[in-house]
Design a protein around this motif. Sequence first.
Motif, PDB file in Angstrom:
ATOM      1  N   VAL A  16       0.955  -1.140   0.011  1.00  0.00           N
ATOM      2  CA  VAL A  16      -0.146  -0.079  -0.066  1.00  0.00           C
ATOM      3  C   VAL A  16       0.909   1.295   0.039  1.00  0.00           C
ATOM      4  CG1 VAL A  16      -1.779   1.327   1.394  1.00  0.00           C
ATOM      5  CG2 VAL A  16      -1.771  -1.166   1.397  1.00  0.00           C
ATOM      6  N   ARG A  17       0.815   1.824  -0.862  1.00  0.00           N
ATOM      7  CA  ARG A  17       1.701   3.258  -1.105  1.00  0.00           C
ATOM      8  C   ARG A  17       0.625   4.596  -0.906  1.00  0.00           C
ATOM      9  NH1 ARG A  17       3.394   5.439  -7.156  1.00  0.00           N
ATOM     10  NH2 ARG A  17       4.968   7.015  -6.382  1.00  0.00           N
ATOM     11  N   CYS A  18       1.243   5.314   0.195  1.00  0.00           N
ATOM     12  CA  CYS A  18       0.628   6.457   0.690  1.00  0.00           C
ATOM     13  C   CYS A  18       1.706   7.573   0.430  1.00  0.00           C
ATOM     14  CB  CYS A  18       0.079   6.345   1.804  1.00  0.00           C
ATOM     15  SG  CYS A  18      -1.230   4.932   2.254  1.00  0.00           S
ATOM     16  N   GLU A  32       6.720   9.522  -0.072  1.00  0.00           N
ATOM     17  CA  GLU A  32       5.968   8.281  -0.493  1.00  0.00           C
ATOM     18  C   GLU A  32       6.438   7.264   0.361  1.00  0.00           C
ATOM     19  OE1 GLU A  32       6.015   7.691  -4.562  1.00  0.00           O
ATOM     20  OE2 GLU A  32       6.437  10.115  -5.019  1.00  0.00           O
ATOM     21  N   ARG A  33       5.178   6.649   0.873  1.00  0.00           N
ATOM     22  CA  ARG A  33       5.797   5.391   1.646  1.00  0.00           C
ATOM     23  C   ARG A  33       5.029   4.085   1.495  1.00  0.00           C
ATOM     24  NH1 ARG A  33       3.573   4.874   6.785  1.00  0.00           N
ATOM     25  NH2 ARG A  33       5.252   3.626   7.917  1.00  0.00           N
ATOM     26  N   ILE A  34       5.773   2.920   1.210  1.00  0.00           N
ATOM     27  CA  ILE A  34       4.970   1.676   0.704  1.00  0.00           C
ATOM     28  C   ILE A  34       5.073   0.938   1.995  1.00  0.00           C
ATOM     29  CG2 ILE A  34       5.092  -0.231  -0.727  1.00  0.00           C
ATOM     30  CD1 ILE A  34       6.287   1.545  -3.076  1.00  0.00           C
ATOM     31  N   THR A  35       3.984   0.209   2.430  1.00  0.00           N
ATOM     32  CA  THR A  35       4.007  -0.651   3.401  1.00  0.00           C
ATOM     33  C   THR A  35       3.495  -2.121   2.834  1.00  0.00           C
ATOM     34  OG1 THR A  35       1.764   0.083   4.316  1.00  0.00           O
ATOM     35  CG2 THR A  35       3.498   0.983   5.295  1.00  0.00           C
ATOM     36  N   ALA A  45      -6.828  -4.774   2.470  1.00  0.00           N
ATOM     37  CA  ALA A  45      -5.349  -4.143   2.488  1.00  0.00           C
ATOM     38  C   ALA A  45      -5.453  -2.609   2.286  1.00  0.00           C
ATOM     39  CB  ALA A  45      -4.610  -4.684   1.104  1.00  0.00           C
ATOM     40  N   LEU A  46      -6.348  -2.017   1.415  1.00  0.00           N
ATOM     41  CA  LEU A  46      -6.656  -0.754   1.480  1.00  0.00           C
ATOM     42  C   LEU A  46      -6.912  -0.082   2.646  1.00  0.00           C
ATOM     43  CD1 LEU A  46      -6.899   2.057  -0.390  1.00  0.00           C
ATOM     44  CD2 LEU A  46      -9.169   1.191  -0.588  1.00  0.00           C
ATOM     45  N   ALA A  47      -7.761  -0.784   3.492  1.00  0.00           N
ATOM     46  CA  ALA A  47      -8.160  -0.202   4.741  1.00  0.00           C
ATOM     47  C   ALA A  47      -6.969  -0.245   5.871  1.00  0.00           C
ATOM     48  CB  ALA A  47      -9.547  -1.061   5.110  1.00  0.00           C
ATOM     49  N   LEU A  48      -6.532  -1.587   5.794  1.00  0.00           N
ATOM     50  CA  LEU A  48      -5.050  -1.553   6.766  1.00  0.00           C
ATOM     51  C   LEU A  48      -4.308  -0.675   6.538  1.00  0.00           C
ATOM     52  CD1 LEU A  48      -4.861  -5.343   6.668  1.00  0.00           C
ATOM     53  CD2 LEU A  48      -5.354  -4.064   8.545  1.00  0.00           C
ATOM     54  N   GLY A  49      -3.782  -0.469   5.310  1.00  0.00           N
ATOM     55  CA  GLY A  49      -2.843   0.713   4.585  1.00  0.00           C
ATOM     56  C   GLY A  49      -3.309   2.104   5.130  1.00  0.00           C
ATOM     57  N   GLU A  50      -4.488   2.419   4.835  1.00  0.00           N
ATOM     58  CA  GLU A  50      -5.096   3.648   4.897  1.00  0.00           C
ATOM     59  C   GLU A  50      -5.128   4.142   6.585  1.00  0.00           C
ATOM     60  OE1 GLU A  50      -8.586   3.867   2.948  1.00  0.00           O
ATOM     61  OE2 GLU A  50      -7.642   4.952   1.233  1.00  0.00           O
ATOM     62  N   ARG A  51      -5.404   2.953   7.336  1.00  0.00           N
ATOM     63  CA  ARG A  51      -5.530   3.235   8.676  1.00  0.00           C
ATOM     64  C   ARG A  51      -4.036   3.446   9.363  1.00  0.00           C
ATOM     65  NH1 ARG A  51      -7.282  -1.679  10.739  1.00  0.00           N
ATOM     66  NH2 ARG A  51      -9.362  -1.361   9.630  1.00  0.00           N
ATOM     67  N   VAL A  70      -2.707   0.515  -4.044  1.00  0.00           N
ATOM     68  CA  VAL A  70      -2.751  -0.651  -3.519  1.00  0.00           C
ATOM     69  C   VAL A  70      -2.192  -1.604  -4.854  1.00  0.00           C
ATOM     70  CG1 VAL A  70      -3.569  -2.821  -2.679  1.00  0.00           C
ATOM     71  CG2 VAL A  70      -4.262  -0.482  -1.911  1.00  0.00           C
ATOM     72  N   PHE A  71      -1.187  -2.566  -4.408  1.00  0.00           N
ATOM     73  CA  PHE A  71      -0.572  -3.538  -5.528  1.00  0.00           C
ATOM     74  C   PHE A  71      -0.544  -4.907  -4.764  1.00  0.00           C
ATOM     75  CE2 PHE A  71       3.291  -5.538  -7.409  1.00  0.00           C
ATOM     76  CZ  PHE A  71       2.760  -5.323  -8.799  1.00  0.00           C
ATOM     77  N   VAL A  72      -1.310  -5.907  -5.535  1.00  0.00           N
ATOM     78  CA  VAL A  72      -1.103  -7.248  -4.826  1.00  0.00           C
ATOM     79  C   VAL A  72       0.237  -8.012  -5.297  1.00  0.00           C
ATOM     80  CG1 VAL A  72      -2.321  -8.400  -6.924  1.00  0.00           C
ATOM     81  CG2 VAL A  72      -2.436  -9.536  -4.618  1.00  0.00           C
ATOM     82  N   LEU A  73       1.096  -8.542  -4.459  1.00  0.00           N
ATOM     83  CA  LEU A  73       2.275  -9.030  -4.922  1.00  0.00           C
ATOM     84  C   LEU A  73       2.199 -10.214  -5.498  1.00  0.00           C
ATOM     85  CD1 LEU A  73       4.289  -8.276  -1.487  1.00  0.00           C
ATOM     86  CD2 LEU A  73       4.332  -7.153  -3.859  1.00  0.00           C
TER      87      LEU A  73
END
Length: 112
Positions: A16-18, A32-35, A45-51, A70-73
């Motif tokens: 998830v890139r924010c 820019e951060r990618i988790t 995944a979107l909800a987890l990353g945004e939180r 969001v990017f699925v690996l």
Amino acid sequence: MSSAPDSPAAPAWYTVRCFFRWTNWSDAPYEERITLWRAGSFDEALALGEREAAAYAEDGGFELLPLTQVFVLDADGGPAHGSEVFSLLHRTDMAPESYLDQFDRDGSTEQP
């Protein structure tokens, strides 16, 4: 916010890139951060990353910008050695040097 179809029900790895603005610094740089997240769907995944991004911004006194990607690996088992962790295509007529200068090779805002 990005949109994509949900992945299979089995958990998969997502990045998830924010985007943030450090408004508490004098030059207010952008970050820019990618988790990395294990989730059962794109939306989870979107909800987890945004939180997490909202908490990161609040804790640091940063501004969370209104774009999340969001990017699925790999829905078939997750990342492996050398796995791609993020990909984003840009359509442009820019020459390679101009493109790299525009998208900031070293984190500075100064042009060569």
